[in-house]
Write a protein that holds these residues in place. Structure first.
Motif, PDB file in Angstrom:
ATOM      1  N   VAL A   1       0.841  -1.205   0.000  1.00  0.00           N
ATOM      2  CA  VAL A   1       0.000   0.000   0.000  1.00  0.00           C
ATOM      3  C   VAL A   1       0.875   1.254   0.000  1.00  0.00           C
ATOM      4  O   VAL A   1       0.651   2.183  -0.772  1.00  0.00           O
ATOM      5  CB  VAL A   1      -0.943   0.006   1.220  1.00  0.00           C
ATOM      6  CG1 VAL A   1      -1.818   1.252   1.209  1.00  0.00           C
ATOM      7  CG2 VAL A   1      -1.817  -1.244   1.237  1.00  0.00           C
ATOM      8  N   LEU A   2       1.875   1.262   0.854  1.00  0.00           N
ATOM      9  CA  LEU A   2       2.766   2.424   0.954  1.00  0.00           C
ATOM     10  C   LEU A   2       3.429   2.737  -0.381  1.00  0.00           C
ATOM     11  O   LEU A   2       3.621   3.914  -0.726  1.00  0.00           O
ATOM     12  CB  LEU A   2       3.824   2.173   2.024  1.00  0.00           C
ATOM     13  CG  LEU A   2       4.681   3.361   2.470  1.00  0.00           C
ATOM     14  CD1 LEU A   2       5.224   3.113   3.869  1.00  0.00           C
ATOM     15  CD2 LEU A   2       5.845   3.641   1.525  1.00  0.00           C
ATOM     16  N   VAL A   3       3.751   1.730  -1.146  1.00  0.00           N
ATOM     17  CA  VAL A   3       4.463   1.960  -2.401  1.00  0.00           C
ATOM     18  C   VAL A   3       3.613   2.765  -3.382  1.00  0.00           C
ATOM     19  O   VAL A   3       4.147   3.476  -4.245  1.00  0.00           O
ATOM     20  CB  VAL A   3       4.918   0.620  -3.023  1.00  0.00           C
ATOM     21  CG1 VAL A   3       3.745  -0.128  -3.667  1.00  0.00           C
ATOM     22  CG2 VAL A   3       6.050   0.830  -4.022  1.00  0.00           C
ATOM     23  N   ARG A   4       2.286   2.713  -3.237  1.00  0.00           N
ATOM     24  CA  ARG A   4       1.416   3.515  -4.101  1.00  0.00           C
ATOM     25  C   ARG A   4       1.539   4.998  -3.753  1.00  0.00           C
ATOM     26  O   ARG A   4       1.512   5.854  -4.638  1.00  0.00           O
ATOM     27  CB  ARG A   4      -0.037   3.050  -3.959  1.00  0.00           C
ATOM     28  CG  ARG A   4      -0.279   1.607  -4.385  1.00  0.00           C
ATOM     29  CD  ARG A   4       0.246   1.339  -5.775  1.00  0.00           C
ATOM     30  NE  ARG A   4      -0.101   0.001  -6.244  1.00  0.00           N
ATOM     31  CZ  ARG A   4       0.468  -0.603  -7.278  1.00  0.00           C
ATOM     32  NH1 ARG A   4       1.456   0.024  -7.935  1.00  0.00           N
ATOM     33  NH2 ARG A   4       0.094  -1.801  -7.652  1.00  0.00           N
ATOM     34  N   ALA A   5       1.638   5.290  -2.464  1.00  0.00           N
ATOM     35  CA  ALA A   5       1.871   6.675  -2.041  1.00  0.00           C
ATOM     36  C   ALA A   5       3.242   7.132  -2.502  1.00  0.00           C
ATOM     37  O   ALA A   5       3.436   8.292  -2.894  1.00  0.00           O
ATOM     38  CB  ALA A   5       1.749   6.788  -0.528  1.00  0.00           C
TER      39      ALA A   5
END
Length: 212
Positions: free
Chosen positions: A73-77
């Motif tokens: 999920v963080l990688v999308r941010a």
């Protein structure tokens, strides 16, 4: 909901200058990681980062840290930040339970909690980000005048939060069960979930917690 694994996400996060690596080593000095020693706001459970990225773009006078547990999920941010390269925005991959290992007393000016996991089973109540256990954590890192803003579409979680805060050193203010039709909607920045739920006609609940 099962998260889809994103190949290479852990490697991308580990190599990024926008992600604070080994954040425990910066406890008490985390503002020094930004170009200017400005007020610091954090979002716990930022998801794909639309909310905090928008805030950072609109308010260059404030530093922001987005906290997310899951690499996929963080990688999308991180993808958004790689394009924008906002100097006042950084990320941390961590479990929220460890937050006091990263932030020192009175180090944070404000906290955002948006569409947090409701953990619907009673035995998991202490895992909810608005449980009394988490309020105790926030009390340590938040400045005396600091605020916690909480938004959700989940009525049960919202009611739980309003009941739970009574057992803490915080109190609820600016309570609304329909944010988008309230006096507090002006300037509201929506998250991905907020846009999705609002489009379905689900009212958004919001409350601001301050110290008693």
């Amino acid at each position: 909901m099962r998260l889809r694994n994103v190949p290479g996400s852990r490697e991308d996060i580990a190599e990024s200058s926008f992600v604070i690596q080994e954040p425990e080593k910066h406890k008490g000095k985390i503002k020094e990681l930004f170009p200017g020693r400005q007020p610091l706001f954090i979002e716990i459970g930022m998801g794909k980062g639309q909310f905090i990225t928008t805030l950072a773009r609109l308010h260059p006078e404030i530093n922001y840290i987005g906290i997310e547990k899951y690499s996929s999920v963080l990688v999308r941010a991180l993808d958004k930040q790689n394009e924008l390269e906002l100097p006042n925005l950084k990320f941390i991959r961590m479990d929220a339970e460890d937050i006091n290992n990263v932030f020192d007393e009175n180090e944070v000016d404000g906290i955002y909690l948006n569409f947090s996991d409701p953990w619907p089973k009673d035995r998991h109540a202490k895992r909810r980000l608005t449980s009394r256990q988490f309020f105790a954590r926030y009390e340590l890192l938040l400045k005396p005048e600091g605020k916690i803003q909480f938004k959700t579409d989940n009525s049960s979680l919202f009611d739980f939060s309003l009941e739970e805060v009574v057992a803490t050193n915080f109190k609820a203010t600016e309570v609304t069960y329909d944010l988008h039709n309230s006096e507090w909607n002006e300037g509201n920045v929506m998250t991905e979930y907020e846009e999705k739920f609002s489009a379905k006609g689900n009212p958004i609940k919001r409350v601001v917690f301050i110290r008693n």
